[in-house]
Motif scaffolding. Structure first.
Motif, PDB file in Angstrom:
ATOM      1  N   ALA B  13       2.164   1.362  -1.978  1.00 35.75           N
ATOM      2  CA  ALA B  13       2.034   0.247  -1.033  1.00 35.75           C
ATOM      3  C   ALA B  13       0.622   0.190  -0.460  1.00 35.75           C
ATOM      4  O   ALA B  13       0.036  -0.891  -0.330  1.00 35.75           O
ATOM      5  N   GLN B  14       0.084   1.365  -0.132  1.00 35.26           N
ATOM      6  CA  GLN B  14      -1.275   1.410   0.405  1.00 35.26           C
ATOM      7  C   GLN B  14      -2.275   0.939  -0.634  1.00 35.26           C
ATOM      8  O   GLN B  14      -3.231   0.218  -0.319  1.00 35.26           O
ATOM      9  N   ALA B  15      -2.042   1.349  -1.875  1.00 37.85           N
ATOM     10  CA  ALA B  15      -2.954   0.958  -2.951  1.00 37.85           C
ATOM     11  C   ALA B  15      -2.971  -0.564  -3.107  1.00 37.85           C
ATOM     12  O   ALA B  15      -4.010  -1.163  -3.378  1.00 37.85           O
ATOM     13  N   VAL B  17      -2.655  -2.830  -0.812  1.00 39.11           N
ATOM     14  CA  VAL B  17      -3.505  -3.415   0.225  1.00 39.11           C
ATOM     15  C   VAL B  17      -4.985  -3.237  -0.120  1.00 39.11           C
ATOM     16  O   VAL B  17      -5.772  -4.186  -0.048  1.00 39.11           O
ATOM     17  N   LEU B  18      -5.339  -2.022  -0.527  1.00 41.21           N
ATOM     18  CA  LEU B  18      -6.738  -1.757  -0.862  1.00 41.21           C
ATOM     19  C   LEU B  18      -7.185  -2.572  -2.067  1.00 41.21           C
ATOM     20  O   LEU B  18      -8.294  -3.089  -2.111  1.00 41.21           O
ATOM     21  N   LYS B  19      -6.288  -2.696  -3.027  1.00 39.14           N
ATOM     22  CA  LYS B  19      -6.598  -3.469  -4.232  1.00 39.14           C
ATOM     23  C   LYS B  19      -6.837  -4.929  -3.874  1.00 39.14           C
ATOM     24  O   LYS B  19      -7.711  -5.580  -4.452  1.00 39.14           O
ATOM     25  N   LEU B  21      -8.112  -6.015  -1.258  1.00 41.21           N
ATOM     26  CA  LEU B  21      -9.433  -6.127  -0.631  1.00 41.21           C
ATOM     27  C   LEU B  21     -10.566  -5.878  -1.625  1.00 41.21           C
ATOM     28  O   LEU B  21     -11.707  -6.272  -1.376  1.00 41.21           O
ATOM     29  N   ALA B  64      -0.404  -9.284   0.155  1.00 42.35           N
ATOM     30  CA  ALA B  64      -0.674  -7.938   0.662  1.00 42.35           C
ATOM     31  C   ALA B  64      -0.492  -7.866   2.169  1.00 42.35           C
ATOM     32  O   ALA B  64      -0.538  -6.787   2.747  1.00 42.35           O
ATOM     33  N   GLY B  65      -0.299  -9.019   2.811  1.00 38.73           N
ATOM     34  CA  GLY B  65      -0.076  -9.034   4.254  1.00 38.73           C
ATOM     35  C   GLY B  65      -1.344  -9.041   5.076  1.00 38.73           C
ATOM     36  O   GLY B  65      -1.326  -8.780   6.273  1.00 38.73           O
TER      37      GLY B  65
END
Lengths: 108, 108
Positions: B13-15, B17-19, B21, B64-65
């Motif tokens: 899930a964190q990946a 978001v970073l992806k 960006l 991604a929110g």
DNA sequence: TATCAAATTAGCTAAACCGCTAAATATGTC
DNA sequence: GACATATTTAGCGGTTTAGCTAATTTGATA
């Protein structure tokens, strides 16, 4: 160089760092390295992938300037070079919290 | 669910978001939205890509929110939902500063 | 030297990404 | 209703990414 081109180059450089972090296995690696240095074989064990795969992940992180390597004997130890990336997690958690809140609001 | 599986899902899930960006155009978009909301056509102009391309970038950020959209008439306005992502840039700058320092040390 | 273990590099395939153009959808205006 | 504008969706080609296995390199050891 125009201001526009300068910004564009800056965004590209920033994107490279974020891209390096944007993978589940690499996040796990970074998280482990925030605790202490580790050799490739240890990280491979933790990630649960083959060593060549993990070695490539580490090369990517190294090229982005996020980790550093240190060869000692037959082993190569990696360490986190820029601990502030750990702050990202808190913000990303906020993203998910916000999404969860909205879901709750919508569902009632 | 095991603790391991839970962590794995968390990293994934964190990946995501970073992806979301991790692209120069999307970083430019996020930066602009940190100042004020913008419609798609304005962002397309700023980014210098076709509107469909920018629309897809925005969809990714929305999924991604990171941003939220608000349709008003024929236009759709986007705004930054999680301002803390702006803090990332400072850390990323530190990455580059460190790299530059090392380059200087090596070069003498 | 022969061998073993750690790590990297090379080469392959499958999947995802990115930009474009064309087409579809939705809103506002004449 | 016809038409123009804003946005999204679909579909296409080219590039990148991610994992694997096999091969290569390097250091430690018998």
């Amino acid at each position: 160089m125009t201001a526009d081109a300068k910004n564009k180059a800056q965004y590209k450089a920033q994107a490279k760092v974020l891209k390096a972090l944007a993978h589940p296995s690499r996040l796990l690696i970074v998280n482990e390295l925030s605790k202490r240095e580790r050799c490739v074989c240890e990280l491979a064990e933790m990630v649960g992938s083959e060593m060549p795969t993990v070695s490539r992940h580490l090369a990517l992180l190294r090229e982005a300037g996020i980790v550093a390597d240190d060869k000692r004997g037959a082993q190569v130890f990696y360490r986190l070079k820029v601990p502030c990336v750990m702050n990202f997690f808190q913000c990303i958690a906020a993203v998910h919290k916000k999404n969860a809140q909205e879901a709750t609001l919508i569902m009632g």
